[in-house]
Design a protein around this motif. Structure first.
Motif, PDB file in Angstrom:
ATOM      1  N   PHE A 105       0.817  -1.205   0.000  1.00 59.12           N
ATOM      2  CA  PHE A 105       0.000   0.000   0.000  1.00 59.12           C
ATOM      3  C   PHE A 105       0.859   1.266   0.000  1.00 59.12           C
ATOM      4  O   PHE A 105       0.532   2.248  -0.676  1.00 59.12           O
ATOM      5  CB  PHE A 105      -0.943   0.032   1.205  1.00 59.12           C
ATOM      6  N   LEU A 106       1.954   1.253   0.742  1.00 58.88           N
ATOM      7  CA  LEU A 106       2.836   2.420   0.756  1.00 58.88           C
ATOM      8  C   LEU A 106       3.389   2.695  -0.640  1.00 58.88           C
ATOM      9  O   LEU A 106       3.477   3.843  -1.067  1.00 58.88           O
ATOM     10  CB  LEU A 106       3.978   2.210   1.754  1.00 58.88           C
ATOM     11  N   SER A 107       3.771   1.638  -1.360  1.00 59.39           N
ATOM     12  CA  SER A 107       4.270   1.825  -2.728  1.00 59.39           C
ATOM     13  C   SER A 107       3.187   2.415  -3.628  1.00 59.39           C
ATOM     14  O   SER A 107       3.445   3.314  -4.430  1.00 59.39           O
ATOM     15  CB  SER A 107       4.742   0.483  -3.303  1.00 59.39           C
ATOM     16  N   ARG A 108       1.958   1.913  -3.492  1.00 61.65           N
ATOM     17  CA  ARG A 108       0.848   2.428  -4.299  1.00 61.65           C
ATOM     18  C   ARG A 108       0.576   3.893  -3.962  1.00 61.65           C
ATOM     19  O   ARG A 108       0.366   4.722  -4.852  1.00 61.65           O
ATOM     20  CB  ARG A 108      -0.410   1.593  -4.046  1.00 61.65           C
ATOM     21  N   LEU A 109       0.586   4.198  -2.672  1.00 61.56           N
ATOM     22  CA  LEU A 109       0.309   5.567  -2.250  1.00 61.56           C
ATOM     23  C   LEU A 109       1.391   6.524  -2.735  1.00 61.56           C
ATOM     24  O   LEU A 109       1.090   7.625  -3.222  1.00 61.56           O
ATOM     25  CB  LEU A 109       0.183   5.621  -0.730  1.00 61.56           C
ATOM     26  N   LEU A 110       2.641   6.112  -2.625  1.00 64.45           N
ATOM     27  CA  LEU A 110       3.737   6.969  -3.090  1.00 64.45           C
ATOM     28  C   LEU A 110       3.658   7.191  -4.595  1.00 64.45           C
ATOM     29  O   LEU A 110       3.970   8.281  -5.086  1.00 64.45           O
ATOM     30  CB  LEU A 110       5.086   6.346  -2.719  1.00 64.45           C
ATOM     31  N   GLU A 111       3.234   6.172  -5.340  1.00 65.55           N
ATOM     32  CA  GLU A 111       3.065   6.342  -6.786  1.00 65.55           C
ATOM     33  C   GLU A 111       1.949   7.345  -7.065  1.00 65.55           C
ATOM     34  O   GLU A 111       2.071   8.199  -7.951  1.00 65.55           O
ATOM     35  CB  GLU A 111       2.752   5.007  -7.448  1.00 65.55           C
ATOM     36  N   GLY A 112       0.864   7.250  -6.305  1.00 67.25           N
ATOM     37  CA  GLY A 112      -0.216   8.216  -6.472  1.00 67.25           C
ATOM     38  C   GLY A 112       0.234   9.634  -6.165  1.00 67.25           C
ATOM     39  O   GLY A 112      -0.119  10.582  -6.889  1.00 67.25           O
ATOM     40  N   VAL A 113       1.047   9.801  -5.124  1.00 70.48           N
ATOM     41  CA  VAL A 113       1.562  11.127  -4.772  1.00 70.48           C
ATOM     42  C   VAL A 113       2.506  11.635  -5.861  1.00 70.48           C
ATOM     43  O   VAL A 113       2.480  12.822  -6.223  1.00 70.48           O
ATOM     44  CB  VAL A 113       2.273  11.077  -3.409  1.00 70.48           C
ATOM     45  N   ARG A 114       3.328  10.737  -6.400  1.00 75.21           N
ATOM     46  CA  ARG A 114       4.234  11.147  -7.494  1.00 75.21           C
ATOM     47  C   ARG A 114       3.431  11.667  -8.680  1.00 75.21           C
ATOM     48  O   ARG A 114       3.768  12.713  -9.270  1.00 75.21           O
ATOM     49  CB  ARG A 114       5.101   9.954  -7.925  1.00 75.21           C
ATOM     50  N   TRP A 116       0.402  12.871  -8.590  1.00 77.85           N
ATOM     51  CA  TRP A 116      -0.263  14.119  -8.212  1.00 77.85           C
ATOM     52  C   TRP A 116       0.707  15.297  -8.306  1.00 77.85           C
ATOM     53  O   TRP A 116       0.309  16.390  -8.711  1.00 77.85           O
ATOM     54  CB  TRP A 116      -0.820  14.011  -6.795  1.00 77.85           C
ATOM     55  N   ARG A 117       1.950  15.097  -7.981  1.00 79.84           N
ATOM     56  CA  ARG A 117       2.925  16.191  -8.094  1.00 79.84           C
ATOM     57  C   ARG A 117       3.168  16.555  -9.556  1.00 79.84           C
ATOM     58  O   ARG A 117       3.494  17.696  -9.872  1.00 79.84           O
ATOM     59  CB  ARG A 117       4.234  15.822  -7.397  1.00 79.84           C
ATOM     60  N   LEU A 118       2.986  15.585 -10.461  1.00 82.23           N
ATOM     61  CA  LEU A 118       3.081  15.878 -11.887  1.00 82.23           C
ATOM     62  C   LEU A 118       1.806  16.558 -12.395  1.00 82.23           C
ATOM     63  O   LEU A 118       1.856  17.354 -13.330  1.00 82.23           O
ATOM     64  CB  LEU A 118       3.331  14.588 -12.679  1.00 82.23           C
ATOM     65  N   ARG A 119       0.664  16.221 -11.777  1.00 81.68           N
ATOM     66  CA  ARG A 119      -0.622  16.800 -12.159  1.00 81.68           C
ATOM     67  C   ARG A 119      -1.357  17.278 -10.900  1.00 81.68           C
ATOM     68  O   ARG A 119      -2.326  16.653 -10.462  1.00 81.68           O
ATOM     69  CB  ARG A 119      -1.459  15.769 -12.918  1.00 81.68           C
ATOM     70  N   ARG A 145      -1.405  12.391   5.244  1.00 84.60           N
ATOM     71  CA  ARG A 145      -1.491  13.660   4.521  1.00 84.60           C
ATOM     72  C   ARG A 145      -0.385  14.606   4.984  1.00 84.60           C
ATOM     73  O   ARG A 145       0.288  15.236   4.170  1.00 84.60           O
ATOM     74  CB  ARG A 145      -2.861  14.300   4.748  1.00 84.60           C
ATOM     75  N   SER A 146      -0.195  14.689   6.294  1.00 80.44           N
ATOM     76  CA  SER A 146       0.849  15.556   6.825  1.00 80.44           C
ATOM     77  C   SER A 146       2.235  15.026   6.472  1.00 80.44           C
ATOM     78  O   SER A 146       3.130  15.777   6.086  1.00 80.44           O
ATOM     79  CB  SER A 146       0.693  15.665   8.346  1.00 80.44           C
ATOM     80  N   LEU A 147       2.397  13.710   6.580  1.00 82.88           N
ATOM     81  CA  LEU A 147       3.697  13.087   6.314  1.00 82.88           C
ATOM     82  C   LEU A 147       4.129  13.280   4.863  1.00 82.88           C
ATOM     83  O   LEU A 147       5.311  13.498   4.575  1.00 82.88           O
ATOM     84  CB  LEU A 147       3.627  11.593   6.649  1.00 82.88           C
ATOM     85  N   LEU A 148       3.176  13.219   3.934  1.00 82.05           N
ATOM     86  CA  LEU A 148       3.482  13.271   2.506  1.00 82.05           C
ATOM     87  C   LEU A 148       3.287  14.666   1.903  1.00 82.05           C
ATOM     88  O   LEU A 148       3.462  14.841   0.704  1.00 82.05           O
ATOM     89  CB  LEU A 148       2.611  12.268   1.752  1.00 82.05           C
ATOM     90  N   GLY A 149       2.920  15.633   2.724  1.00 75.81           N
ATOM     91  CA  GLY A 149       2.772  16.999   2.218  1.00 75.81           C
ATOM     92  C   GLY A 149       1.603  17.151   1.264  1.00 75.81           C
ATOM     93  O   GLY A 149       1.735  17.806   0.223  1.00 75.81           O
TER      94      GLY A 149
END
Length: 259
Positions: A105-114, A116-119, A145-149
């Motif tokens: 799940f952490l890998s999936r979430l980090l990919e989603g955040v990546r 989102w930073r592109l879009r 949310r706080s941890l990932l900005g």
């Protein structure tokens, strides 16, 4: 349905079959010793073969790399929604948020955040799986949310989905014609794409959480796959589960009449 698929895959696994044969052998040992020995040998052979991942490794790896990692140039220019599929969740308040979920799940979430930073204009939809309450899931994501900005992100949580199909149906209701950037584990991606596309969604794959090394890469070695190991049993079980789940989805598509 998820529990049924898990049970079917478990019953087909070499480990379960081996244990069953060993139990049969012990039951027959006093009165039918020859049959018991055959059962013991078959059980041992099944366990040995099931601990070799060579026969399923290539198929699982091909499935993982069916969709390449999503680069910035592959993101459509139109309206998109980023969807992160859920995985296990342990709502233990004594643990920090990043320790309440597993690596997948952490890998999936980090990919989603990546993505989102592109879009940053895109809505970020995150499915939090498990039987925890909506409040527990919300508290968990407040910490993440706080941890990932992600304070400025437009985030929507999905808290009721119990399967990939549930997630697809929920996303279908909220996508509103937008293209879905789908973040999930690479091994799960082919089935997830099949499910989401069967619900009429336009989907772009964003695989992550790779479990196999890429063919031809420096760490690609063939011989460890032919050494008996617990990892081999796990690889074969994972392959079996995806086969069962894929057949289940195909049957559903053939039997469910479109509205």
């Amino acid at each position: 349905m998820e529990a049924l698929k898990t049970v079917i895959a478990a019953c087909l696994s070499p480990l379960f079959i081996s244990l069953l044969l060993q139990i049969v052998g012990w039951c027959l040992f006093r009165k039918r010793r020859r049959s018991a020995i055959i059962a013991f040998l078959l059980g041992t052979g099944t366990l040995l073969l099931g601990s070799l991942s060579g026969w399923s490794y290539e198929q699982s790896r091909d499935s993982e790399f069916r969709y390449p990692p999503l680069q910035s140039g592959g993101i459509p220019s139109g309206n998109v929604v980023i969807v992160v599929l859920g995985s296990g969740f342990n709502p233990d308040p004594l643990l920090p948020a990043n320790s309440q979920v597993g690596g997948a799940f952490l890998s999936r979430l980090l990919e989603g955040v990546r993505l989102w930073r592109l879009r940053p204009d895109a809505e970020l939809v995150i499915s939090v799986a498990g039987t925890a309450t909506d409040q527990q899931k919300s508290d968990f994501f407040d910490g993440m949310r706080s941890l990932l900005g992600l304070q400025s992100a437009n985030v929507r949580l999905l808290t009721t989905a119990e399967s990939t199909l549930d997630e697809a149906l929920l996303v279908q209701d909220l996508a509103a014609g937008r293209t879905v950037l789908l973040a999930t584990s690479a091994g799960h991606m082919p089935r997830a794409m099949q499910i989401f596309e069967s619900e009429g969604l336009t989907v772009v794959a964003a695989p992550t959480d790779y479990g196999f090394v890429r063919r031809g890469s420096p760490r690609d070695r063939w011989w460890p796959r032919w050494i008996p190991s617990a990892e081999g049993i796990g690889t074969n079980h994972g392959w079996l589960y995806e086969q069962v789940a894929g057949i289940w989805q195909t049957i559903r598509q053939l039997t469910v009449t479109p509205p």
